[in-house]
Each structure stands twice: as structure tokens, then as C-alpha cells.
Motif scaffolding. Sequence first.
Motif, mmCIF file in Angstrom:
data_model
loop_
_atom_site.group_PDB
_atom_site.id
_atom_site.type_symbol
_atom_site.label_atom_id
_atom_site.label_comp_id
_atom_site.label_asym_id
_atom_site.label_seq_id
_atom_site.Cartn_x
_atom_site.Cartn_y
_atom_site.Cartn_z
ATOM 1 N N PHE A 174 20.494 34.038 33.111
ATOM 2 C CA PHE A 174 20.832 33.279 31.909
ATOM 3 C C PHE A 174 21.632 32.028 32.266
ATOM 4 C CE2 PHE A 174 23.716 32.390 28.334
ATOM 5 C CZ PHE A 174 22.779 32.162 27.335
ATOM 6 N N LEU A 175 22.619 32.183 33.141
ATOM 7 C CA LEU A 175 23.429 31.040 33.546
ATOM 8 C C LEU A 175 22.600 30.024 34.324
ATOM 9 C CD1 LEU A 175 26.662 32.922 34.706
ATOM 10 C CD2 LEU A 175 26.345 31.604 32.600
ATOM 11 N N THR A 176 21.692 30.519 35.172
ATOM 12 C CA THR A 176 20.851 29.622 35.961
ATOM 13 C C THR A 176 20.011 28.723 35.068
ATOM 14 O OG1 THR A 176 20.700 31.197 37.798
ATOM 15 C CG2 THR A 176 18.980 29.525 37.655
ATOM 16 N N ARG A 177 19.330 29.325 34.097
ATOM 17 C CA ARG A 177 18.420 28.544 33.260
ATOM 18 C C ARG A 177 19.175 27.626 32.306
ATOM 19 N NH1 ARG A 177 15.665 34.261 33.055
ATOM 20 N NH2 ARG A 177 14.480 34.092 34.994
ATOM 21 N N THR A 178 20.328 28.085 31.817
ATOM 22 C CA THR A 178 21.087 27.248 30.897
ATOM 23 C C THR A 178 21.652 26.027 31.610
ATOM 24 O OG1 THR A 178 21.673 29.196 29.580
ATOM 25 C CG2 THR A 178 22.975 27.209 29.233
ATOM 26 N N THR A 179 22.288 26.224 32.761
ATOM 27 C CA THR A 179 22.846 25.086 33.495
ATOM 28 C C THR A 179 21.739 24.181 34.030
ATOM 29 O OG1 THR A 179 22.975 26.471 35.498
ATOM 30 C CG2 THR A 179 24.953 26.295 34.145
ATOM 31 N N ALA A 180 20.626 24.768 34.473
ATOM 32 C CA ALA A 180 19.517 23.959 34.977
ATOM 33 C C ALA A 180 18.890 23.123 33.872
ATOM 34 C CB ALA A 180 18.459 24.859 35.621
ATOM 35 N N ALA A 181 18.831 23.661 32.654
ATOM 36 C CA ALA A 181 18.263 22.909 31.530
ATOM 37 C C ALA A 181 19.211 21.822 31.045
ATOM 38 C CB ALA A 181 17.929 23.865 30.389
ATOM 39 N N MET A 182 20.514 21.950 31.303
ATOM 40 C CA MET A 182 21.458 20.895 30.936
ATOM 41 C C MET A 182 21.337 19.683 31.853
ATOM 42 S SD MET A 182 24.947 23.091 30.223
ATOM 43 C CE MET A 182 25.939 21.595 30.169
ATOM 44 N N LEU A 212 29.993 17.746 35.924
ATOM 45 C CA LEU A 212 30.358 19.118 35.568
ATOM 46 C C LEU A 212 29.141 20.035 35.603
ATOM 47 C CD1 LEU A 212 32.410 21.191 34.528
ATOM 48 C CD2 LEU A 212 31.859 20.437 32.205
ATOM 49 N N ALA A 213 28.001 19.577 35.066
ATOM 50 C CA ALA A 213 26.793 20.404 35.066
ATOM 51 C C ALA A 213 26.320 20.697 36.477
ATOM 52 C CB ALA A 213 25.689 19.709 34.260
ATOM 53 N N ALA A 214 26.388 19.701 37.363
ATOM 54 C CA ALA A 214 25.994 19.907 38.756
ATOM 55 C C ALA A 214 26.908 20.921 39.443
ATOM 56 C CB ALA A 214 26.006 18.583 39.509
ATOM 57 N N ALA A 215 28.220 20.829 39.147
ATOM 58 C CA ALA A 215 29.167 21.787 39.731
ATOM 59 C C ALA A 215 28.887 23.196 39.224
ATOM 60 C CB ALA A 215 30.601 21.369 39.408
ATOM 61 N N VAL A 220 26.501 28.721 40.175
ATOM 62 C CA VAL A 220 25.501 29.752 39.875
ATOM 63 C C VAL A 220 24.695 30.089 41.123
ATOM 64 C CG1 VAL A 220 23.407 30.225 38.562
ATOM 65 C CG2 VAL A 220 25.367 29.186 37.437
ATOM 66 N N MET A 221 24.342 29.077 41.922
ATOM 67 C CA MET A 221 23.638 29.347 43.176
ATOM 68 C C MET A 221 24.477 30.231 44.090
ATOM 69 S SD MET A 221 21.428 26.041 44.430
ATOM 70 C CE MET A 221 22.800 24.899 44.487
ATOM 71 N N ALA A 222 25.773 29.990 44.144
ATOM 72 C CA ALA A 222 26.654 30.821 44.969
ATOM 73 C C ALA A 222 26.666 32.266 44.471
ATOM 74 C CB ALA A 222 28.060 30.241 44.979
ATOM 75 N N LEU A 223 26.671 32.449 43.141
ATOM 76 C CA LEU A 223 26.611 33.802 42.579
ATOM 77 C C LEU A 223 25.319 34.502 42.983
ATOM 78 C CD1 LEU A 223 27.951 33.306 38.930
ATOM 79 C CD2 LEU A 223 29.075 34.550 40.804
ATOM 80 N N TYR A 224 24.220 33.773 42.935
ATOM 81 C CA TYR A 224 22.944 34.386 43.280
ATOM 82 C C TYR A 224 22.893 34.744 44.767
ATOM 83 C CZ TYR A 224 18.032 35.249 43.944
ATOM 84 O OH TYR A 224 16.843 35.837 44.289
ATOM 85 N N LEU A 225 23.383 33.873 45.631
ATOM 86 C CA LEU A 225 23.395 34.174 47.072
ATOM 87 C C LEU A 225 24.238 35.415 47.355
ATOM 88 C CD1 LEU A 225 23.764 30.588 48.558
ATOM 89 C CD2 LEU A 225 21.741 32.051 48.616
#
Length: 430
Positions: free
Chosen positions: A14-22, A166-169, A174-179
Motif C-alpha cells: 500500500f505504501l509503495t503504490r501510494t508514494t509511487a503514484a505521488m 519529500l515524496a522521493a524520500a 519504502v524500498m528499505a522496508l521491502y529490502l
Amino acid sequence: MTGRPVRGLLTIAFLTRTTAAMLPILLLLALADAHGYARAATVGGTYTLVLALCAPVRGRLLDRCGPRMLLAMACATTTLLALVAASIHYTWPWPTTLPLVIAATLTSPPLNAALRSSWRRLATGDAQLRAVHSADSVLEEAGFVLAPLAAGATLVLLGPRHGYELAAACFTAVMALYLTAVHRHHLTPTRAAPTARPPHPRRRHWLGPLALPGMLAILLPLLVMGALFGGTGILIPAYTQHEHATAWLGPLLAATSTGGVLGGIAYAVLPWRSDLWHKYRILTLGFTAPALLLFLARPLWLLASLLLIAGLFVTPLFINAFLLTDATATDETRIEANTWIGATADVANGIMATIIGTLVQAQKWDTALLTLTGCAATGTAATLIQMNRHGSRPSAQPRQNTPADHACSGVVAPSSHAQGGPAAAAEQHP
């Protein structure tokens, strides 16, 4: 019930898609603030097309190389996103920003597809597999509703440049969470298990999952869906501005995703015992049928109604597309196969957006609506032909059931735990 690893991964999804769509929204606004909308649209359109065309390549790399490639891609993307943010913050010339955006897109790990390919390993049974895919797709649509709202709030509070930073950060976090989840739960195997030698090895080598029987039939409805999304995404802002009805802009843009959330919940809760392919074709007809009336949709209330009704079938279509892909793909092509679902929709999206953009520039509203109706009619005709051919065939020998078949034949709703986190489908950034 959904186990804790699945709940955590649904949250990450959910966080991945929301931040990626922003990110693309704020990128467009930040570049427009510095260089104007024409150049901002050039950068945004170029990276979207690159994203769609290269997503399967990134998926294939991850299938073949495993977690080490995932880590390398994430590190490269983090560095490049920082450079993109710097180019925007310090107002570098836009031709400098464009290659950085493209490079960040090329190196970005396919988190969306990688997360979905992990459900088969983590689900404890066939019923849970369907429940997780249902929750995943429903909450993806919810993310696409939330992302524009969050981007708008960020824009008001921080402005376009700091908002993009901020969105990039957030996406990097989120990438760190997934790794971390990959390492903890061993989500991505280091190498796919060997399978039987395919009958056409050269064709399989170049086409990957596209050479699998039935894969093109899975992608056809997504091609139609992407074309309609791309066309309406350009038509709606232009038409509401032409009609001096900007109050309709938000409801019209949110109509399809709102329908997707409602339809996904209903599909997960209501019983529907049927063959997976039969359901997929029925859902395709349900999506295209309202779009057949788009040529009449000059009144805004009718346009909103048709998009809402069509949207009811979007999330169920994605759920079945991922389940069919899960049942069709082999372990050595699973992530790449999942990337094709989003890539197919994105390619059609970009092409149709260009066509509709040309028509609305000349204010040919009826022609634009008729073009979108033609896309829906093509999808309807192709689906009816497939159903007719399937119905005329003699009964085949039963094949061994797959988990997706079992999952879609049962009456299962996502548990309350599964609804704690999340489709459309595509990786949407930088």
C-alpha cells in the motif's frame, strides 16, 4: 486468517503504490514551476513510456539474479532520485533532468510485481491466496484515490519542489522496508528452480512469459483498460475546463477508482463459483459494456456514471489477471509475468493519451468520445469471439488444478487482518 508476514507486506504494498503514484504528480508540477508545462509534459511522458516498455526487462533481471539484483537496483534508484531532486531544487536545465529521470526509471526495482509474486509462497492455503490478492488489488485502488489527495496536500504545505523531495524520500524509505522484508522472509529465491525444457526454447528465451499459452489472452482486457484510462485521463481535465465546470474534475477523475474499490470489496465478499477464465471474460464484458455508451457522454453526469459503473469491474479484473498469471507463469518467469500486467496497460495508456490529446486540442469532443467507444467495442468483440470459441470446443481432458483455480472457486472474503494493507497496476515513479 492472514499471517503476520502477509499483513506486513500488504502494508508495504500500500505504501509503495501510494508514494509511487505521488511522484509523477509532484514531478510534473515541480518541473512546470521551473520550466513550464510543455517541457514538464515532455519529461513526464518520456519516462512513463520508458517505464512501461522496460518494466518486463527489470522483472526478468530480478527473476534471474534474485535478491542481489534487487539491492543493486534499489541503491542505484536512491542515488538517481537524489540527483533528480537536486536538479529540480537547483533548477538545472531540463535536458539535464530528463536523462536522470529516465535512468531512475530504468534502475527502479519492480516492487509491485515482486510483492505480488511472493503471495504464493506466503499464503497458507488456496483460500488465503485469493483473499490476499483481493485485499491487494482493492487497496491498490484505494492508494490511487489517496495519492492525488496526499500530493495536493503536500503541494499546499511544502510547494512543488520540496513536495517532490519529500515524496522521493518516502519512496526510498519504502524500498528499505521491502529490502528488510526480503531478507527476513526470504521472499525472492536466489535462483529459480529448474523446470521441464520448453518445446520452443528459442521463442521462450526471447519472449519469456509472453510465450506461455494463454498469456496474451490475459493481457488483452488490460490493453483495452489502459487505452480507456489514458484517454479519459486527458479528456476529463480538458473537457471540464472547456465546459467551465472545474468542480467536476475531482469526481470525474476519482470515479473509476471509486468504483474499483467498491467492486473489489463486493467481488471478495460475494460468492461466485465459476471457471477462472469464464469469470475473466464476463468481467471484461462488464467493464467494456458501459464504455460502449461513451459516445453519448457529453453530459458530465452521464460521463461520471459510466466511469463509475465501468470501475466496478476494474479491481475484480486485476484480481483475476494476477491469479491467472500466477497459475500460468513458471517460477523462473513469475516476476516478469506480473510486470507485463502493468506494462500492457501503461503502453496502451500512453498511446491513447497522445491520440485523445490531439483531438481535444482541436476541441473534437465527439470524435474523442467515439474513439474511446471504439476501444471498448474492440475489447467486447474480442471477448465474445473468445467465449464463442471456448464454448464450441469439445470438453478437454481435465488438467491438474492449480492453487489459483481452487482459490477462485471458493467463497472467500479477505479477513479483517488482510484488509490492513493492499493493484493497477503499474510501477509509477520516479
